[in-house]
Design a protein around this motif. Structure first.
Motif, short mmCIF file in Angstrom:
data_model
loop_
_atom_site.label_atom_id
_atom_site.label_comp_id
_atom_site.label_asym_id
_atom_site.label_seq_id
_atom_site.Cartn_x
_atom_site.Cartn_y
_atom_site.Cartn_z
N MET A 226 -67.53 2.54 54.62
CA MET A 226 -66.68 3.59 54.06
C MET A 226 -65.90 4.27 55.18
N LEU A 227 -64.59 4.31 55.07
CA LEU A 227 -63.77 4.94 56.09
C LEU A 227 -63.88 6.46 56.02
N ARG A 228 -63.71 7.07 57.19
CA ARG A 228 -63.73 8.52 57.28
C ARG A 228 -62.42 8.99 57.88
N GLY A 229 -61.97 10.19 57.44
CA GLY A 229 -60.71 10.73 57.93
C GLY A 229 -60.83 12.21 58.21
N MET A 230 -59.95 12.71 59.07
CA MET A 230 -59.95 14.12 59.46
C MET A 230 -58.83 14.85 58.72
N VAL A 231 -59.23 15.87 57.96
CA VAL A 231 -58.31 16.63 57.12
C VAL A 231 -58.20 18.05 57.65
N SER A 232 -56.97 18.54 57.72
CA SER A 232 -56.75 19.92 58.15
C SER A 232 -56.96 20.90 57.01
N ASP A 233 -56.45 20.56 55.81
CA ASP A 233 -56.53 21.48 54.68
C ASP A 233 -56.27 20.72 53.39
N ILE A 234 -56.80 21.25 52.31
CA ILE A 234 -56.50 20.76 50.97
C ILE A 234 -56.03 21.95 50.16
N ARG A 235 -54.79 21.89 49.70
CA ARG A 235 -54.23 23.02 48.95
C ARG A 235 -53.95 22.59 47.51
N GLU A 236 -54.50 23.35 46.59
CA GLU A 236 -54.33 23.06 45.18
C GLU A 236 -53.15 23.86 44.61
N PHE A 237 -52.57 23.33 43.54
CA PHE A 237 -51.51 24.01 42.79
C PHE A 237 -50.29 24.31 43.67
N THR A 238 -49.90 23.35 44.49
CA THR A 238 -48.69 23.51 45.29
C THR A 238 -47.47 23.12 44.46
N LEU A 239 -46.34 23.77 44.75
CA LEU A 239 -45.14 23.59 43.94
C LEU A 239 -43.97 23.01 44.72
N HIS A 240 -44.08 22.92 46.04
CA HIS A 240 -42.95 22.49 46.86
C HIS A 240 -43.22 21.18 47.60
N ASP A 241 -44.28 20.48 47.22
CA ASP A 241 -44.65 19.25 47.92
C ASP A 241 -44.46 18.02 47.05
N GLY A 242 -43.51 18.11 46.11
CA GLY A 242 -43.25 16.99 45.22
C GLY A 242 -43.10 17.47 43.79
N PRO A 243 -42.87 16.54 42.87
CA PRO A 243 -42.65 16.92 41.47
C PRO A 243 -43.90 17.50 40.82
N GLY A 244 -43.70 18.47 39.93
CA GLY A 244 -44.79 19.05 39.17
C GLY A 244 -45.74 19.87 40.02
N ILE A 245 -46.91 20.11 39.46
CA ILE A 245 -47.98 20.82 40.18
C ILE A 245 -48.82 19.79 40.91
N ARG A 246 -49.10 20.05 42.20
CA ARG A 246 -49.73 19.04 43.02
C ARG A 246 -50.90 19.60 43.81
N THR A 247 -51.74 18.70 44.26
CA THR A 247 -52.72 18.99 45.30
C THR A 247 -52.24 18.30 46.56
N THR A 248 -52.13 19.06 47.64
CA THR A 248 -51.62 18.51 48.89
C THR A 248 -52.74 18.41 49.92
N VAL A 249 -52.88 17.23 50.48
CA VAL A 249 -53.86 16.97 51.52
C VAL A 249 -53.12 16.92 52.86
N PHE A 250 -53.45 17.86 53.74
CA PHE A 250 -52.84 17.89 55.06
C PHE A 250 -53.76 17.17 56.04
N MET A 251 -53.34 15.97 56.44
CA MET A 251 -54.13 15.21 57.39
C MET A 251 -53.96 15.79 58.79
N LYS A 252 -54.98 15.65 59.61
CA LYS A 252 -54.95 16.23 60.95
C LYS A 252 -54.54 15.17 61.97
N GLY A 253 -53.65 15.56 62.87
CA GLY A 253 -53.19 14.67 63.91
C GLY A 253 -51.75 14.24 63.71
N CYS A 254 -50.95 14.33 64.78
CA CYS A 254 -49.54 13.95 64.70
C CYS A 254 -49.09 13.44 66.07
N PRO A 255 -48.30 12.36 66.11
CA PRO A 255 -47.82 11.85 67.40
C PRO A 255 -46.64 12.65 67.95
#
Length: 253
Positions: free
Chosen positions: A1-30
């Motif tokens: 089973m793979l494991r990943g590092m998450v910075s935050d999980i935000r529920e009921f977001t309105l600006h991250d795509g169509p409709g009401i969404r849950t946004t997963v912010f993954m940690k780490g950026c090049p």
């Protein structure tokens, strides 16, 4: 089973795509964009942030099954509101196999990938093939300026843009309007020319600079050095795109 590092999980977001969404912010950026408004997602490991006189740790490791279970709890609400799940960051493609495994375990949910495009082509193809929509960030066309303000060359990003266009998955290009840098008429015109005729492009979203971008840096023990006039008004010029028949709008994040 793979494991990943998450910075935050935000529920009921309105600006991250169509409709009401849950946004997963993954940690780490090049990239190290000088205007980054999510500095807590830059490093791959957990880190401490000081806020309101107390400390908390940002960065939680999940197994793919566990994260999918959390997201699936919201599935009925998300589907009922024409929404879904958005993977953002940081750069989610830095953890592409993990993100792909999570998507495979989702319960019939619309999936959106929000990416800078700075990742190996095979990772882009792996995740995009499992998504219904992509938000693709384009910052600067000039390679030297891109390297100066993000720390990386843009050749891979531009190559992956063509790759994305060939996949058949629709995408929106998002351009942060950084005063005097990305928001110049020259850069916007160069982006428009780069996008002209690309299959799959739905529209261009111009995103005004977030003047609260520097607020988190001190709490993370970092220094915010934007290198531009934060008080300057954004150049919300859609004309270079509209002139070439590319739908464009100014949009809040």
């Amino acid at each position: 089973m793979l494991r990943g590092m998450v910075s935050d999980i935000r529920e009921f977001t309105l600006h991250d795509g169509p409709g009401i969404r849950t946004t997963v912010f993954m940690k780490g950026c090049p990239l190290r964009c000088s205007w980054c408004h999510n500095p807590e997602t830059q490093r791959f490991e957990p880190q401490e942030i000081q806020a309101a006189g107390s400390a908390r740790t940002i960065g939680t490791e999940y197994e793919a099954e566990g994260l999918a279970e959390i997201l699936n709890r919201q599935a009925p609400v998300l589907r009922a509101n024409d929404g879904g799940v958005t993977f953002s960051g940081g750069e989610p493609l830095c953890q592409a196999p993990f993100v792909a495994e999570v998507i495979d375990r989702l319960d019939n949910l619309h999936v959106l990938l929000d990416t800078s495009g700075h990742a190996p082509e095979e990772d882009l193809r792996m995740v995009v093939s499992k998504c219904q929509l992509v938000y693709y960030d384009l910052k600067l066309i000039d390679a030297g300026a891109h390297r100066q303000y993000t720390g990386k060359d843009n050749a891979l990003i531009l190559s992956n843009l063509k790759c994305l266009s060939s996949t058949g998955v629709p995408f929106v290009v998002r351009v942060p309007l950084i005063p005097g840098i990305t928001g110049s008429n020259e850069n916007l015109s160069a982006i428009a020319r780069t996008l002209r005729g690309l299959p799959g492009l739905l529209q261009v979203d111009l995103l005004p600079y977030n003047r609260a971008a520097g607020g988190k840096y001190a709490a993370l023990g970092m220094t915010y050095q934007p290198g531009f006039d934060e008080a300057a008004e954004p150049n919300a010029n859609t004309e270079p795109f509209l002139t070439l028949g590319i739908p464009a709008q100014v949009r809040l994040r």
